[in-house]
Scaffold this motif. Structure first.
Motif, PDB file in Angstrom:
ATOM      1  N   ILE A   1      39.236  45.703  28.139  1.00 33.91           N
ATOM      2  CA  ILE A   1      38.179  45.055  28.290  1.00 33.91           C
ATOM      3  C   ILE A   1      38.108  46.404  29.700  1.00 33.91           C
ATOM      4  CG2 ILE A   1      37.934  44.009  31.375  1.00 33.91           C
ATOM      5  CD1 ILE A   1      37.723  42.247  28.816  1.00 33.91           C
ATOM      6  N   VAL A   2      36.678  47.393  29.116  1.00 35.11           N
ATOM      7  CA  VAL A   2      36.413  49.165  30.146  1.00 35.11           C
ATOM      8  C   VAL A   2      35.828  48.109  31.488  1.00 35.11           C
ATOM      9  CG1 VAL A   2      35.348  50.166  29.740  1.00 35.11           C
ATOM     10  CG2 VAL A   2      36.172  49.369  27.747  1.00 35.11           C
ATOM     11  N   PHE A   3      36.381  49.353  32.306  1.00 36.22           N
ATOM     12  CA  PHE A   3      36.066  48.973  33.693  1.00 36.22           C
ATOM     13  C   PHE A   3      35.262  50.248  33.958  1.00 36.22           C
ATOM     14  CE2 PHE A   3      39.450  46.118  33.912  1.00 36.22           C
ATOM     15  CZ  PHE A   3      38.731  44.885  35.070  1.00 36.22           C
ATOM     16  N   ASP A   4      34.129  50.157  34.839  1.00 36.51           N
ATOM     17  CA  ASP A   4      33.243  51.300  35.251  1.00 36.51           C
ATOM     18  C   ASP A   4      33.804  51.832  36.902  1.00 36.51           C
ATOM     19  OD1 ASP A   4      31.775  49.444  36.855  1.00 36.51           O
ATOM     20  OD2 ASP A   4      30.151  49.552  36.421  1.00 36.51           O
ATOM     21  N   SER A   5      33.127  52.463  37.462  1.00 37.91           N
ATOM     22  CA  SER A   5      34.028  53.099  38.567  1.00 37.91           C
ATOM     23  C   SER A   5      33.521  52.125  39.729  1.00 37.91           C
ATOM     24  CB  SER A   5      33.582  54.390  38.849  1.00 37.91           C
ATOM     25  OG  SER A   5      32.252  54.500  38.907  1.00 37.91           O
ATOM     26  N   ASP A   6      32.508  51.314  39.588  1.00 37.92           N
ATOM     27  CA  ASP A   6      32.230  50.433  41.035  1.00 37.92           C
ATOM     28  C   ASP A   6      32.553  49.871  41.080  1.00 37.92           C
ATOM     29  OD1 ASP A   6      29.103  51.781  41.211  1.00 37.92           O
ATOM     30  OD2 ASP A   6      28.639  50.565  39.658  1.00 37.92           O
ATOM     31  N   ILE A   7      33.151  48.773  39.531  1.00 37.01           N
ATOM     32  CA  ILE A   7      34.279  47.803  39.854  1.00 37.01           C
ATOM     33  C   ILE A   7      35.601  48.193  40.504  1.00 37.01           C
ATOM     34  CG2 ILE A   7      35.117  45.547  38.533  1.00 37.01           C
ATOM     35  CD1 ILE A   7      32.236  45.210  39.035  1.00 37.01           C
ATOM     36  N   LEU A   8      35.678  49.229  39.994  1.00 39.11           N
ATOM     37  CA  LEU A   8      37.497  49.562  40.247  1.00 39.11           C
ATOM     38  C   LEU A   8      37.347  50.002  41.805  1.00 39.11           C
ATOM     39  CD1 LEU A   8      38.057  51.929  37.341  1.00 39.11           C
ATOM     40  CD2 LEU A   8      38.886  49.418  37.387  1.00 39.11           C
ATOM     41  N   SER A   9      36.081  50.158  42.001  1.00 35.81           N
ATOM     42  CA  SER A   9      35.786  51.802  43.786  1.00 35.81           C
ATOM     43  C   SER A   9      35.657  49.802  45.151  1.00 35.81           C
ATOM     44  CB  SER A   9      34.544  52.587  43.873  1.00 35.81           C
ATOM     45  OG  SER A   9      33.805  51.825  43.824  1.00 35.81           O
ATOM     46  N   THR A  10      34.700  48.592  43.743  1.00 33.49           N
ATOM     47  CA  THR A  10      34.899  47.872  44.828  1.00 33.49           C
ATOM     48  C   THR A  10      36.417  46.621  45.267  1.00 33.49           C
ATOM     49  OG1 THR A  10      32.821  47.883  43.904  1.00 33.49           O
ATOM     50  CG2 THR A  10      33.281  45.794  45.188  1.00 33.49           C
ATOM     51  N   PHE A  11      36.660  47.026  43.965  1.00 30.83           N
ATOM     52  CA  PHE A  11      38.315  46.237  44.419  1.00 30.83           C
ATOM     53  C   PHE A  11      38.807  46.723  44.985  1.00 30.83           C
ATOM     54  CE2 PHE A  11      36.103  43.304  41.561  1.00 30.83           C
ATOM     55  CZ  PHE A  11      36.530  42.049  42.012  1.00 30.83           C
ATOM     56  N   ALA A  12      38.561  48.269  45.137  1.00 34.72           N
ATOM     57  CA  ALA A  12      40.410  48.601  46.010  1.00 34.72           C
ATOM     58  C   ALA A  12      39.603  48.925  47.572  1.00 34.72           C
ATOM     59  CB  ALA A  12      40.509  50.214  45.475  1.00 34.72           C
ATOM     60  N   LYS A  13      38.485  49.292  47.282  1.00 41.67           N
ATOM     61  CA  LYS A  13      38.048  48.370  49.413  1.00 41.67           C
ATOM     62  C   LYS A  13      38.891  47.351  49.882  1.00 41.67           C
ATOM     63  CE  LYS A  13      33.804  51.866  48.339  1.00 41.67           C
ATOM     64  NZ  LYS A  13      32.595  51.479  48.432  1.00 41.67           N
ATOM     65  N   ILE A  14      38.545  46.735  49.036  1.00 40.62           N
ATOM     66  CA  ILE A  14      39.324  45.609  49.436  1.00 40.62           C
ATOM     67  C   ILE A  14      40.148  45.025  48.570  1.00 40.62           C
ATOM     68  CG2 ILE A  14      36.640  44.131  49.500  1.00 40.62           C
ATOM     69  CD1 ILE A  14      37.407  42.467  47.719  1.00 40.62           C
ATOM     70  N   GLY A  15      41.263  46.005  48.841  1.00 38.56           N
ATOM     71  CA  GLY A  15      42.463  45.566  48.721  1.00 38.56           C
ATOM     72  C   GLY A  15      43.199  44.919  47.432  1.00 38.56           C
ATOM     73  N   LYS A  16      41.894  44.559  46.198  1.00 37.17           N
ATOM     74  CA  LYS A  16      42.672  43.110  45.661  1.00 37.17           C
ATOM     75  C   LYS A  16      42.160  43.141  43.836  1.00 37.17           C
ATOM     76  CE  LYS A  16      43.009  39.758  48.979  1.00 37.17           C
ATOM     77  NZ  LYS A  16      44.346  39.556  49.034  1.00 37.17           N
ATOM     78  N   LEU A  17      42.868  44.800  43.876  1.00 35.63           N
ATOM     79  CA  LEU A  17      42.741  45.880  42.060  1.00 35.63           C
ATOM     80  C   LEU A  17      43.690  44.098  41.330  1.00 35.63           C
ATOM     81  CD1 LEU A  17      43.363  49.037  42.176  1.00 35.63           C
ATOM     82  CD2 LEU A  17      41.038  48.378  42.206  1.00 35.63           C
TER      83      LEU A  17
END
Length: 66
Positions: A3-19
């Motif tokens: 699964i390849v992630f883009d920066s939008d998904i990664l930054s969104t989950f990082a902001k809520i602390g739920k990677l």
């Protein structure tokens, strides 16, 4: 499967602390961050860009070709 992630998904989950949720969702799939996304995260003004890059959940892909 990878699964390849883009920066939008990664930054969104990082902001809520739920990677870690991404690992739960995709199970045993290889979770990849490609060089273009790494560059985009690093150029972000957010201090959270390093969380996905430092996480052991994701593998940083050395090439943009999968």
């Amino acid at each position: 499967m990878a699964i390849v992630f883009d920066s939008d998904i990664l930054s969104t989950f990082a902001k809520i602390g739920k990677l870690s949720i991404l690992k739960k969702i995709f199970g045993n799939a290889e979770l990849l961050i490609i060089p273009a996304v790494i560059s985009e995260l690093k150029s972000s003004k957010s201090m959270l860009w390093s969380e996905p890059l430092n996480s052991k959940i994701f593998k940083q892909q050395n090439s943009t070709y999968l």
